[in-house]
Design a protein around this motif. Structure first.
Motif, PDB file in Angstrom:
ATOM      1  N   LEU A  91       0.911  -1.219   0.124  1.00 43.65           N
ATOM      2  CA  LEU A  91      -0.057   0.098   0.115  1.00 43.65           C
ATOM      3  C   LEU A  91       0.715   1.198  -0.134  1.00 43.65           C
ATOM      4  O   LEU A  91       1.958   1.343   0.594  1.00 43.65           O
ATOM      5  CB  LEU A  91      -1.021   0.064   1.334  1.00 43.65           C
ATOM      6  CG  LEU A  91      -0.285   0.076   2.704  1.00 43.65           C
ATOM      7  CD1 LEU A  91      -0.064   1.450   3.170  1.00 43.65           C
ATOM      8  CD2 LEU A  91      -0.924  -0.801   3.613  1.00 43.65           C
ATOM      9  N   GLN A  92       0.261   2.340  -0.495  1.00 45.61           N
ATOM     10  CA  GLN A  92       0.937   3.501  -0.171  1.00 45.61           C
ATOM     11  C   GLN A  92       0.011   4.710   0.402  1.00 45.61           C
ATOM     12  O   GLN A  92      -0.051   4.776   1.546  1.00 45.61           O
ATOM     13  CB  GLN A  92       1.699   4.047  -1.701  1.00 45.61           C
ATOM     14  CG  GLN A  92       2.778   3.158  -2.153  1.00 45.61           C
ATOM     15  CD  GLN A  92       3.257   3.658  -3.382  1.00 45.61           C
ATOM     16  OE1 GLN A  92       3.395   4.885  -4.000  1.00 45.61           O
ATOM     17  NE2 GLN A  92       3.514   2.512  -4.325  1.00 45.61           N
ATOM     18  N   CYS A  93      -0.854   5.347  -0.244  1.00 43.72           N
ATOM     19  CA  CYS A  93      -1.773   5.996   0.236  1.00 43.72           C
ATOM     20  C   CYS A  93      -2.707   5.336   1.230  1.00 43.72           C
ATOM     21  O   CYS A  93      -3.118   5.879   2.161  1.00 43.72           O
ATOM     22  CB  CYS A  93      -2.654   6.781  -0.783  1.00 43.72           C
ATOM     23  SG  CYS A  93      -3.794   6.312  -1.438  1.00 43.72           S
ATOM     24  N   GLY A  94      -3.296   4.162   0.906  1.00 42.27           N
ATOM     25  CA  GLY A  94      -3.996   3.276   1.807  1.00 42.27           C
ATOM     26  C   GLY A  94      -5.349   3.363   1.528  1.00 42.27           C
ATOM     27  O   GLY A  94      -6.066   2.781   2.076  1.00 42.27           O
ATOM     28  N   PHE A  95      -5.707   4.268   0.362  1.00 43.21           N
ATOM     29  CA  PHE A  95      -7.387   4.454   0.450  1.00 43.21           C
ATOM     30  C   PHE A  95      -7.864   3.315  -0.236  1.00 43.21           C
ATOM     31  O   PHE A  95      -8.989   3.046   0.205  1.00 43.21           O
ATOM     32  CB  PHE A  95      -7.277   5.719  -0.484  1.00 43.21           C
ATOM     33  CG  PHE A  95      -8.922   6.439  -0.359  1.00 43.21           C
ATOM     34  CD1 PHE A  95      -9.287   7.215   0.574  1.00 43.21           C
ATOM     35  CD2 PHE A  95     -10.044   6.206  -1.216  1.00 43.21           C
ATOM     36  CE1 PHE A  95     -10.571   7.702   0.841  1.00 43.21           C
ATOM     37  CE2 PHE A  95     -11.100   6.447  -1.333  1.00 43.21           C
ATOM     38  CZ  PHE A  95     -11.404   7.314  -0.371  1.00 43.21           C
ATOM     39  N   CYS A  96      -7.287   2.520  -1.032  1.00 43.30           N
ATOM     40  CA  CYS A  96      -7.913   1.334  -1.686  1.00 43.30           C
ATOM     41  C   CYS A  96      -7.696   0.107  -0.727  1.00 43.30           C
ATOM     42  O   CYS A  96      -8.144  -0.989  -1.162  1.00 43.30           O
ATOM     43  CB  CYS A  96      -7.152   0.963  -3.069  1.00 43.30           C
ATOM     44  SG  CYS A  96      -5.506   0.534  -2.971  1.00 43.30           S
TER      45      CYS A  96
ATOM     46  N   CYS B 283      -1.691   4.249  -6.693  1.00 37.63           N
ATOM     47  CA  CYS B 283      -0.374   4.255  -6.230  1.00 37.63           C
ATOM     48  C   CYS B 283       0.264   3.013  -6.961  1.00 37.63           C
ATOM     49  O   CYS B 283       1.567   3.144  -6.918  1.00 37.63           O
ATOM     50  CB  CYS B 283      -0.271   4.191  -4.868  1.00 37.63           C
ATOM     51  SG  CYS B 283      -1.086   5.616  -3.849  1.00 37.63           S
TER      52      CYS B 283
END
Lengths: 725, 150
Positions: free
Chosen positions: B95-100, B130
């Protein structure tokens, strides 16, 4: 190496993004967009809206919320909605409906009847080329056209005419949307005259300043909170329409307001990457030495002309040594959604053109494209005296060629069953930048420390970087450092953009940490303190005296009855800018498989080798570069906004605006050569947020040429581009 | 209309209009905000939850039609112990931004439970801008590898 510190919150659903806040008494806003691309709103009938269940307010240009245009040093002016009746593009915010529930607001918004005085929109870049205007000066102040000619050379045309080998071609790139997974949204709460806004953005202090200006409130009355941002990529640099509207409506109604754009609205009501047309001409000696380079660029821009995608200035200006160079940038104002920064603005589309042209020249010369690039590698941007501070591009290509099996590449590719297989390569460059930033470093009596700045971590890993550089600077374990960000009440961290955050915030930490250590030592040796009068030093989280005694910083603070001490450090670009040129470098490699019959293109292998200075945290850095490279795949093969003649976006949702899915993406190999660039900043890091995408689309197009013999000069590459006549 | 939902083992009663989706019921009525609204029309997967043990898109499910127990990402961990898939996402930097991520994890849990033959295909209903895709595959493989070694 440290795992991403916010991962545990993100994998458990406990990370609260902007629209995850649900304060008591909250109501819901829904944005209404224009359905024509050019004209004037002459009337908006909202009678049925007001009568709809749960509706609390309807705002239009005729009954508006007062908002003032804010300005900030990075983004310039930010457009605020509903202040006039002009419509400059289809999908422009023209109304805002607030109701008790989301469903009521959405349903009522569909009842707005809008009358327009329509004018014919201009929406085609191609049609607008003849009426193109010179672009304003680029961000570094360069004029639209830059000419560098060797002495005695009259013009670039003469230089090209005298070149033994010339390639000329025109390339086009599609407009794009950032398409961050989190739609732009905001929750706004007014309490006792203070506004708190929860809204994903690339810099909470800039967002707070912009909201304060828009609302004509003192900066002290606005608090922006966004520790979690669901992707940004440049598209959340400016304060968003929902943030302005929720904040103003919450003040008007005395209730907290939540507003989020729908996915479809994100495509037009935020920002996009411009479409570009680029004409390249390269002249070379027979041995491959570049003697002339011309790169003319046209970019679409909205009617406001607020942002220009600078492709030639961002690539050909600096990438290769050539005695003769002309670059130019023009803009074509259209009735299209606003353009803005998007991951590697300029460099991403510019590198598709330049690095495709270099490959075409290599073909023309019968030369290996890596050798051609090596031969023309620049020590400094053409016509400039300032050499690159640290450049290891040849090493990147060397490592990459070895790992990727470049020597196995043959002219005309190879065949594997029904698949035509080709290899391609390209150079990547992205300027090393940094912005002014301030960070507070705190030592606590419980032997922990805090590193705090207002900046954002939209998935970049800045939170972990703060912890690691903080720990390094304080000579303690990272587990003892609590990083904080995404809060405008913290010292100004500026914007997470331009691949700058690690260099900017990291440099500020390296200023703040010695200051707080100095204060600790002063306290420790003060009258009545444990080391009164002694000569003291600091190491390993401890205060040491020459007589061998030592105490942890927490023990010292407890002894002098202090719960904590703190220092704020600031850093900004300085005199280094007059000594060197600064850039990151990379070598991109790609293998594609093109189906012999269907002409489907699949990327089967990718490798990027990057010279980005010091890498602070390898795993997230690798992830970010990999993500950038996959953005390159997307640009090359998937994404592009299709704007129809009437300004309607034909593919403004996730079913038709294609971005890669898991099955589209192979394993991606990311390698670093690590040469800390302390000439640029004390951390030695040059940033990895953007360089990953640069060059990939060209590497893919070059691989497609290697596989098929067909040169595609437009992206995204479609099946029909590869069908035989 | 009055409905009752079983959310992460807890009974919830609420009154909603018939058109309210499971996603909006969770996020806006019950403050269960792990499932995310990325598109609201079943094109991105960020809202994926389990209903009766099967992954469903909460944005395309009307709350009033839900009869079986609902599990969201908030319901996977037991206390402070992460679910193996959650731990694998942390380990593999999936994950990066974590929104998904909430949706990715719910689909990944299903991929593990169903022992799907092609992880990349199975996970292709969950977009990640991301582009953590290879790491997401590695996370699923980590859990399946651990299962296989037991």
């Amino acid at each position: 190496m440290t795992a991403r510190l916010d991962s545990p919150l993100k994998v458990t659903g406990r990370a609260r993004y902007g629209s995850d806040h649900n304060p008591p008494g909250m109501v819901f806003g829904y944005v209404v967009l224009s359905t024509v691309a050019h004209g004037e709103v002459t009337a908006m009938d909202v009678t049925a809206v007001r009568d709809a269940p749960g509706v609390l307010a309807v705002y239009t240009p005729f009954e508006s919320l007062e908002l003032h245009t804010p300005h900030n040093p990075i983004m310039g002016a930010t457009w605020v909605p509903l202040q006039d009746t002009d419509v400059a593009y289809r999908g422009q915010p023209i109304g805002f409906v607030v109701a008790e529930t989301f469903e009521q607001a959405r349903d009522a918004a569909s009842l707005v009847e809008v009358s327009y005085r329509e004018r014919t929109p201009l929406t085609s870049l191609e049609d607008g080329l003849a009426a193109a205007e010179d672009a304003p000066p680029s961000m570094d102040g360069s004029p639209h056209t830059v000419t560098v000619l060797a002495s005695g050379v009259e013009s670039i045309e003469d230089a090209l005419a005298a070149s033994p080998v010339v390639v000329e071609a025109t390339y086009t790139t599609a407009p794009q949307n950032h398409a961050a997974m989190e739609p732009h949204s905001a929750v706004a709460v007014w309490e006792s005259g203070t506004l708190t806004v929860y809204s994903g953005n690339q810099g909470s202090d800039l967002q707070a300043a912009s909201l304060a200006q828009a609302l004509a409130e003192p900066l002290s009355a606005v608090h922006a909170v966004n520790p979690f941002v669901g992707g940004a990529f440049g598209g959340k640099g400016a304060t968003s329409v929902p943030a302005f509207l929720a904040a103003a409506a919450a003040r008007d109604l005395g209730r907290p307001v939540k507003a989020a754009l729908t996915r479809e609205q994100v495509f037009t009501a935020t920002g996009t990457r411009a479409a570009t047309v680029q004409r390249l001409a390269l002249g070379a000696e027979k041995d491959g030495t570049l003697v002339a380079l011309r790169h003319d660029s046209w970019s679409s821009t909205p009617m406001s002309r607020a942002f220009i995608e600078q492709t030639s200035h961002s690539t050909s200006r600096e990438w290769y040594t050539t005695p003769n160079m002309v670059i130019s940038q023009k803009m074509v104002p259209l009735n299209i959604p606003p353009t803005t920064f998007m991951r590697a603005p300029g460099e991403a589309p510019g590198s598709f053109a330049l690095e495709s042209a270099i490959d075409e020249l290599a073909v023309e010369l019968g030369m290996d494209p890596i050798e051609l690039r090596r031969r023309n590698s620049s020590l400094a941007p053409p016509g400039k005296d300032l050499q690159w501070s640290s450049k290891h591009l040849d090493e990147c290509f060397g490592i990459g060629a070895e790992r990727f099996g470049w020597s196995q590449r043959s002219e005309g590719g190879r065949v594997d069953g029904d698949w035509l297989v080709g290899l391609g390569t390209a150079t990547a460059m992205f300027p090393a930048l940094r912005f002014p930033a301030s960070v507070r470093v705190t030592l606590n009596a419980d032997d922990t420390a805090e590193v705090a700045t207002s900046g954002a971590d939209p998935g970049t890993g800045l939170l972990s970087v703060l912890s690691l550089i903080g720990a390094d600077s304080l000579d303690i374990a990272p587990e003892r450092v609590t990083p904080r960000l995404g809060d405008s009440a913290l010292p100004s961290g500026g914007m997470s953009g331009g691949s700058t955050a690690t260099a900017s915030a990291g440099s500020a930490i390296m200023v703040a940490a010695p200051e707080v250590i100095d204060e600790l030592l002063t306290l420790a040796a003060a009258p009545g303190a444990p080391f009164e009068g002694a000569e003291v030093s600091y190491a390993d989280g401890r205060v040491l005296a020459t007589d061998g005694r030592s105490l942890t910083f927490g023990e010292v603070l407890r002894a002098v009855d202090r719960s904590s001490i703190a220092a704020v450090g600031s850093s900004a670009p300085g005199e280094e800018m007059s000594k060197h040129s600064f850039s990151s470098f990379g070598a991109q490699f790609c293998e594609v498989r093109v189906h012999r019959w269907t002409r489907e293109v699949r990327v089967s292998r990718m490798l990027g080798v990057f010279d980005a200075g010091r890498i602070i945290n390898e795993q997230p850095a690798r992830s970010q570069l990999m993500g950038g490279m996959i953005w390159g795949v997307s640009a090359a093969l998937h994404e592009g906004m299709e704007i129809e003649a009437d300004g309607r976006l034909a593919n403004g949702d996730f079913a038709s605006y294609l971005i890669p899915v898991n099955a589209d993406i192979p394993d991606v190999d990311v390698q670093f050569v690590q040469y800390p660039d302390t000439l640029h900043n004390p951390v030695g890091a040059r940033g990895v947020g953007e360089i990953g995408i640069v060059g990939v689309a060209a590497a893919i197009a070059n691989a497609v040429f290697n596989a098929t013999g067909t040169r595609v000069r437009n992206i995204p590459i479609a099946i029909e581009d590869l069908l035989d006549e | 209309m009055d409905i009752s939902l079983q959310i992460n083992g807890k009974s919830e009663r609420l009154s909603v209009e018939p058109g309210v989706t499971l996603l909006d019921a969770l996020r806006e009525r019950l403050d269960v905000t792990g499932p995310k609204k990325g598109c609201d029309r079943g094109q991105c997967g960020a809202c994926t939850v389990h209903v009766g043990g099967r992954p469903v898109l909460a944005c395309l499910t009307l709350a009033a039609t839900v009869r079986e127990p609902v599990t969201t990402v908030e319901g996977l961990a037991s206390g402070d112990d992460l679910h193996p898939v959650q731990q694998a996402f942390v380990d593999q930097d999936a994950l990066q931004c974590g929104f998904c991520t909430s949706g990715q994890i719910m689909s990944a849990v299903a991929a593990v439970e169903q022992d799907v033959p092609d992880v990349r295909e199975f996970m292709s209903g969950n977009l990640c801008r991301c582009s953590a895709y290879p790491n997401i595959v590695a996370a699923v493989d980590q859990v399946r590898g651990a299962d296989a070694s037991v």
